[in-house]
Design an enzyme around this catalytic site. Structure first.
Site, PDB file in Angstrom:
ATOM      1  N   HIS A   1       0.614   5.315  -7.042  1.00  0.00           N
ATOM      2  CA  HIS A   1       0.952   6.733  -6.858  1.00  0.00           C
ATOM      3  C   HIS A   1       1.804   7.237  -8.035  1.00  0.00           C
ATOM      4  O   HIS A   1       1.562   8.327  -8.559  1.00  0.00           O
ATOM      5  CB  HIS A   1       1.763   6.944  -5.571  1.00  0.00           C
ATOM      6  CG  HIS A   1       1.016   6.735  -4.297  1.00  0.00           C
ATOM      7  ND1 HIS A   1       1.461   5.889  -3.312  1.00  0.00           N
ATOM      8  CD2 HIS A   1      -0.144   7.283  -3.824  1.00  0.00           C
ATOM      9  CE1 HIS A   1       0.622   5.918  -2.281  1.00  0.00           C
ATOM     10  NE2 HIS A   1      -0.366   6.746  -2.576  1.00  0.00           N
TER      11      HIS A   1
ATOM     12  N   LYS B   1      -0.001   9.649  14.321  1.00  0.00           N
ATOM     13  CA  LYS B   1       0.109   8.332  13.689  1.00  0.00           C
ATOM     14  C   LYS B   1       1.534   7.802  13.789  1.00  0.00           C
ATOM     15  O   LYS B   1       2.482   8.580  13.704  1.00  0.00           O
ATOM     16  CB  LYS B   1      -0.262   8.459  12.200  1.00  0.00           C
ATOM     17  CG  LYS B   1      -1.668   8.013  11.869  1.00  0.00           C
ATOM     18  CD  LYS B   1      -1.791   7.977  10.367  1.00  0.00           C
ATOM     19  CE  LYS B   1      -3.072   7.369   9.890  1.00  0.00           C
ATOM     20  NZ  LYS B   1      -3.182   7.479   8.421  1.00  0.00           N
TER      21      LYS B   1
ATOM     22  N   ARG C   1      -9.402   5.093  -7.178  1.00  0.00           N
ATOM     23  CA  ARG C   1      -9.247   3.740  -7.715  1.00  0.00           C
ATOM     24  C   ARG C   1     -10.589   3.077  -7.991  1.00  0.00           C
ATOM     25  O   ARG C   1     -10.774   2.390  -8.969  1.00  0.00           O
ATOM     26  CB  ARG C   1      -8.450   2.868  -6.730  1.00  0.00           C
ATOM     27  CG  ARG C   1      -7.013   3.271  -6.601  1.00  0.00           C
ATOM     28  CD  ARG C   1      -6.418   2.773  -5.323  1.00  0.00           C
ATOM     29  NE  ARG C   1      -7.104   3.352  -4.175  1.00  0.00           N
ATOM     30  CZ  ARG C   1      -6.672   3.283  -2.927  1.00  0.00           C
ATOM     31  NH1 ARG C   1      -5.581   2.633  -2.656  1.00  0.00           N
ATOM     32  NH2 ARG C   1      -7.344   3.840  -1.952  1.00  0.00           N
TER      33      ARG C   1
ATOM     34  N   SER D   1      -1.381   1.675  -0.052  1.00  0.00           N
ATOM     35  CA  SER D   1      -0.228   1.586   0.869  1.00  0.00           C
ATOM     36  C   SER D   1      -0.581   0.682   2.039  1.00  0.00           C
ATOM     37  O   SER D   1       0.244  -0.110   2.507  1.00  0.00           O
ATOM     38  CB  SER D   1       0.139   2.974   1.390  1.00  0.00           C
ATOM     39  OG  SER D   1       0.466   3.824   0.339  1.00  0.00           O
TER      40      SER D   1
END
Ligand code: PNS
Length: 178
Positions: free
Chosen positions: A34, A58, A111, A149
């Site tokens: 990040h 969440k 990515r 993450s």
């Protein structure tokens, strides 16, 4: 007095149209990938707003407040050039938040090809909702191309070494939570 948030005054005292981008995400936790994207984004934009999504359904590892504190902390150590980096949180539609903040673009990191499908879908949906807002995809350094993450949390929770994948302060805060 300047009232339009898109206008700013440069070092020569001249008004210019500030290029503002939103970098949205969960950042739970922020990774070195990040930070790499933020630094790359700083080459393109005058201001980047890191916007943490508030996700009521969440259960995160770090609360939104903790993620804000961590981001503010790690941003002190990274080279931002002349770019202003701001940390914020948002609820609801990203395009609405971007319009409220008068942003020109959304920044997302890609990515691998596996990210592309999901990111393309979101970018096109966001474009349908708000055609004037562009999505800019940026690629992190190869060293971070496998860092997420989710994997960082998994490896950490199973006792693996996450040094070099996240800033030291993140590792420290994760250890405190254990
Ligand atoms: O880091 P993440 O979890 O991959 O980020 C996903 C995020 C926050 C960019 C995405 O879930 C989002 O934009 N949510 C806001 C709600 C919204 O606008 N949904 C429609 C997107 S097409």
């Amino acid at each position: 007095m300047v009232t339009c948030p898109r206008l700013a005054v440069n070092s020569e005292g001249l008004l210019f149209n500030m290029r503002r981008a939103i970098y949205p995400g969960s950042f739970d936790p922020v990774t070195n990938g990040h930070l790499d994207i933020i630094q790359r984004g700083c080459k393109l934009f005058d201001e980047i707003i890191i916007a943490i999504l508030i996700h009521p359904d969440k259960t995160p590892f770090f609360s939104v407040q903790e993620r804000k504190e961590i981001l503010a902390d790690v941003l002190k150590d990274i080279e931002q050039g002349g770019c202003t980096v701001v940390v914020d949180s948002f609820e609801g539609l990203l395009v609405q938040y971007a319009a409220d903040r008068e942003a020109h673009a959304i920044v997302r990191g890609i990515r691998a090809i596996s990210d592309y499908e999901y990111e393309l879908q979101m970018a096109l949906m966001n474009r349908r909702l708000e055609p004037s807002l562009e999505t800019v995809f940026m690629m992190p350094a190869e060293a971070y191309s496998y860092v997420s993450s989710r994997l960082v949390k998994e490896v950490f929770q199973l006792g693996g070494n996450i040094a070099g994948l996240v800033p030291a302060v993140v590792e420290e805060r994760m250890r405190q939570k254990k």
